[in-house]
Design a protein around this motif. Sequence first.
Motif, PDB file in Angstrom:
ATOM      1  N   ILE A  71      13.750   9.748  -8.111  1.00 13.36           N
ATOM      2  CA  ILE A  71      14.946   9.855  -8.957  1.00 13.36           C
ATOM      3  C   ILE A  71      15.577  11.229  -8.807  1.00 13.36           C
ATOM      4  O   ILE A  71      16.801  11.346  -8.637  1.00 13.36           O
ATOM      5  N   SER A  72      14.758  12.275  -8.842  1.00 18.34           N
ATOM      6  CA  SER A  72      15.275  13.639  -8.687  1.00 18.34           C
ATOM      7  C   SER A  72      16.027  13.794  -7.368  1.00 18.34           C
ATOM      8  O   SER A  72      17.123  14.364  -7.329  1.00 18.34           O
ATOM      9  N   ARG A  73      15.455  13.270  -6.307  1.00 19.75           N
ATOM     10  CA  ARG A  73      16.109  13.364  -4.995  1.00 19.75           C
ATOM     11  C   ARG A  73      17.457  12.648  -5.016  1.00 19.75           C
ATOM     12  O   ARG A  73      18.468  13.170  -4.548  1.00 19.75           O
ATOM     13  N   LEU A  74      17.481  11.419  -5.547  1.00 18.50           N
ATOM     14  CA  LEU A  74      18.715  10.628  -5.531  1.00 18.50           C
ATOM     15  C   LEU A  74      19.806  11.214  -6.419  1.00 18.50           C
ATOM     16  O   LEU A  74      20.992  11.006  -6.167  1.00 18.50           O
ATOM     17  N   LEU A  75      19.400  11.951  -7.450  1.00 16.30           N
ATOM     18  CA  LEU A  75      20.385  12.548  -8.368  1.00 16.30           C
ATOM     19  C   LEU A  75      20.668  14.014  -8.059  1.00 16.30           C
ATOM     20  O   LEU A  75      21.397  14.673  -8.797  1.00 16.30           O
ATOM     21  N   GLY A  76      20.076  14.541  -6.965  1.00 15.99           N
ATOM     22  CA  GLY A  76      20.347  15.914  -6.553  1.00 15.99           C
ATOM     23  C   GLY A  76      19.695  16.961  -7.435  1.00 15.99           C
ATOM     24  O   GLY A  76      20.192  18.080  -7.544  1.00 15.99           O
ATOM     25  N   MET A  77      18.577  16.606  -8.053  1.00 14.79           N
ATOM     26  CA  MET A  77      17.839  17.532  -8.910  1.00 14.79           C
ATOM     27  C   MET A  77      16.701  18.159  -8.108  1.00 14.79           C
ATOM     28  O   MET A  77      16.352  17.656  -7.044  1.00 14.79           O
ATOM     29  N   ALA A  78      16.100  19.208  -8.663  1.00 16.96           N
ATOM     30  CA  ALA A  78      14.903  19.780  -8.041  1.00 16.96           C
ATOM     31  C   ALA A  78      13.801  18.721  -8.068  1.00 16.96           C
ATOM     32  O   ALA A  78      13.748  17.883  -8.966  1.00 16.96           O
ATOM     33  N   GLU A  79      12.904  18.769  -7.098  1.00 14.43           N
ATOM     34  CA  GLU A  79      11.936  17.695  -6.861  1.00 14.43           C
ATOM     35  C   GLU A  79      11.120  17.280  -8.085  1.00 14.43           C
ATOM     36  O   GLU A  79      10.859  16.115  -8.279  1.00 14.43           O
ATOM     37  N   HIS A  80      10.714  18.212  -8.913  1.00 15.50           N
ATOM     38  CA  HIS A  80       9.825  17.877 -10.034  1.00 15.50           C
ATOM     39  C   HIS A  80      10.537  17.912 -11.385  1.00 15.50           C
ATOM     40  O   HIS A  80       9.898  18.025 -12.422  1.00 15.50           O
ATOM     41  N   GLU A  81      11.859  17.799 -11.404  1.00 16.78           N
ATOM     42  CA  GLU A  81      12.600  17.893 -12.661  1.00 16.78           C
ATOM     43  C   GLU A  81      12.593  16.610 -13.471  1.00 16.78           C
ATOM     44  O   GLU A  81      12.873  16.632 -14.653  1.00 16.78           O
ATOM     45  N   ASP A 112       0.820  -1.212   0.000  1.00 19.40           N
ATOM     46  CA  ASP A 112       0.000   0.000   0.000  1.00 19.40           C
ATOM     47  C   ASP A 112       0.854   1.263   0.000  1.00 19.40           C
ATOM     48  O   ASP A 112       0.430   2.300  -0.501  1.00 19.40           O
ATOM     49  N   GLU A 113       2.050   1.185   0.558  1.00 17.08           N
ATOM     50  CA  GLU A 113       2.938   2.344   0.621  1.00 17.08           C
ATOM     51  C   GLU A 113       3.354   2.838  -0.764  1.00 17.08           C
ATOM     52  O   GLU A 113       3.931   3.913  -0.897  1.00 17.08           O
ATOM     53  N   LEU A 114       3.096   2.053  -1.821  1.00 18.47           N
ATOM     54  CA  LEU A 114       3.513   2.412  -3.173  1.00 18.47           C
ATOM     55  C   LEU A 114       2.361   2.911  -4.041  1.00 18.47           C
ATOM     56  O   LEU A 114       2.559   3.210  -5.217  1.00 18.47           O
ATOM     57  N   GLN A 115       1.155   3.009  -3.492  1.00 15.90           N
ATOM     58  CA  GLN A 115       0.024   3.434  -4.310  1.00 15.90           C
ATOM     59  C   GLN A 115       0.171   4.901  -4.707  1.00 15.90           C
ATOM     60  O   GLN A 115       1.035   5.607  -4.173  1.00 15.90           O
ATOM     61  N   PRO A 116      -0.639   5.368  -5.669  1.00 17.20           N
ATOM     62  CA  PRO A 116      -0.531   6.767  -6.103  1.00 17.20           C
ATOM     63  C   PRO A 116      -0.548   7.719  -4.913  1.00 17.20           C
ATOM     64  O   PRO A 116      -1.304   7.531  -3.964  1.00 17.20           O
ATOM     65  N   GLY A 117       0.320   8.713  -4.982  1.00 19.98           N
ATOM     66  CA  GLY A 117       0.431   9.682  -3.899  1.00 19.98           C
ATOM     67  C   GLY A 117       1.490   9.339  -2.872  1.00 19.98           C
ATOM     68  O   GLY A 117       1.716  10.096  -1.935  1.00 19.98           O
ATOM     69  N   ALA A 118       2.166   8.200  -3.048  1.00 28.75           N
ATOM     70  CA  ALA A 118       3.232   7.817  -2.118  1.00 28.75           C
ATOM     71  C   ALA A 118       4.357   8.848  -2.179  1.00 28.75           C
ATOM     72  O   ALA A 118       4.556   9.518  -3.196  1.00 28.75           O
ATOM     73  N   SER A 119       5.090   8.942  -1.098  1.00 27.05           N
ATOM     74  CA  SER A 119       6.210   9.883  -1.054  1.00 27.05           C
ATOM     75  C   SER A 119       7.512   9.160  -1.407  1.00 27.05           C
ATOM     76  O   SER A 119       7.622   7.934  -1.235  1.00 27.05           O
ATOM     77  N   PRO A 120       8.510   9.913  -1.869  1.00 20.69           N
ATOM     78  CA  PRO A 120       9.813   9.299  -2.090  1.00 20.69           C
ATOM     79  C   PRO A 120      10.373   8.653  -0.818  1.00 20.69           C
ATOM     80  O   PRO A 120      11.013   7.603  -0.885  1.00 20.69           O
ATOM     81  N   GLU A 121      10.090   9.252   0.338  1.00 19.31           N
ATOM     82  CA  GLU A 121      10.568   8.695   1.604  1.00 19.31           C
ATOM     83  C   GLU A 121       9.988   7.299   1.835  1.00 19.31           C
ATOM     84  O   GLU A 121      10.706   6.385   2.257  1.00 19.31           O
ATOM     85  N   GLN A 122       8.688   7.146   1.573  1.00 21.19           N
ATOM     86  CA  GLN A 122       8.050   5.833   1.741  1.00 21.19           C
ATOM     87  C   GLN A 122       8.677   4.807   0.810  1.00 21.19           C
ATOM     88  O   GLN A 122       8.962   3.689   1.218  1.00 21.19           O
ATOM     89  N   LEU A 123       8.870   5.190  -0.441  1.00 24.50           N
ATOM     90  CA  LEU A 123       9.457   4.281  -1.418  1.00 24.50           C
ATOM     91  C   LEU A 123      10.857   3.865  -1.011  1.00 24.50           C
ATOM     92  O   LEU A 123      11.189   2.667  -1.012  1.00 24.50           O
ATOM     93  N   TRP A 165      17.267   2.413 -13.702  1.00 21.35           N
ATOM     94  CA  TRP A 165      18.058   1.501 -12.888  1.00 21.35           C
ATOM     95  C   TRP A 165      19.149   2.324 -12.220  1.00 21.35           C
ATOM     96  O   TRP A 165      20.035   2.865 -12.883  1.00 21.35           O
ATOM     97  N   LEU A 166      19.071   2.422 -10.898  1.00 23.02           N
ATOM     98  CA  LEU A 166      20.009   3.215 -10.115  1.00 23.02           C
ATOM     99  C   LEU A 166      20.827   2.314  -9.198  1.00 23.02           C
ATOM    100  O   LEU A 166      20.356   1.258  -8.779  1.00 23.02           O
TER     101      LEU A 166
END
Length: 153
Positions: A110-120, A73-84, A130-131
């Motif tokens: 992906i943006s968070r892990l690559l140091g990009m702005a949140e919605h980039e 359930d933590e992966l359903q639409p609206g989940a946060s990157p933190e949950q994932l 694949w990271l």
Amino acid sequence: MDLILWRHAEAQDPEGMMTDLDRPLTRRGDKQATRMAAWLDRQLPEGTRILCSPAIRTEQTVLALGRKYKLHDELQPGASPEQLLQLAGWPNGKAPVLIVGHQPTLGETISRLLGMAEHECSVKKGAIWWLRSRERDGQLQTVVVTVQTAELL
């Protein structure tokens, strides 16, 4: 640790009383899932944990792979990157993890892990990112191993 993020393939638009979670794949989505699953099946290491959103479209996408998976359930639409990331065990997990999920959560992660702005970062329907986490000179780094779309397979 390897983290593979797979966005569900193309799904039908909601109709009538259909909820967002009940949206099935289109014919095109079935083909996208089948192509990507065939490629992933050749690439995924043994022991890869596969985690999936409970939405119909994500489960239909992962079914094309023909491997065991768990719905979360933590992966359903609206989940946060933190949950994932917490569910995946990033960055210290021992086994590779494949997550089948949704936008914008995948792109934000992906943006968070690559140091990009949140919605980039946006992930195309049916595509994978694949990271890999690694430590270099005492610093934790995220490496992009590959980005693959079903259309290019």
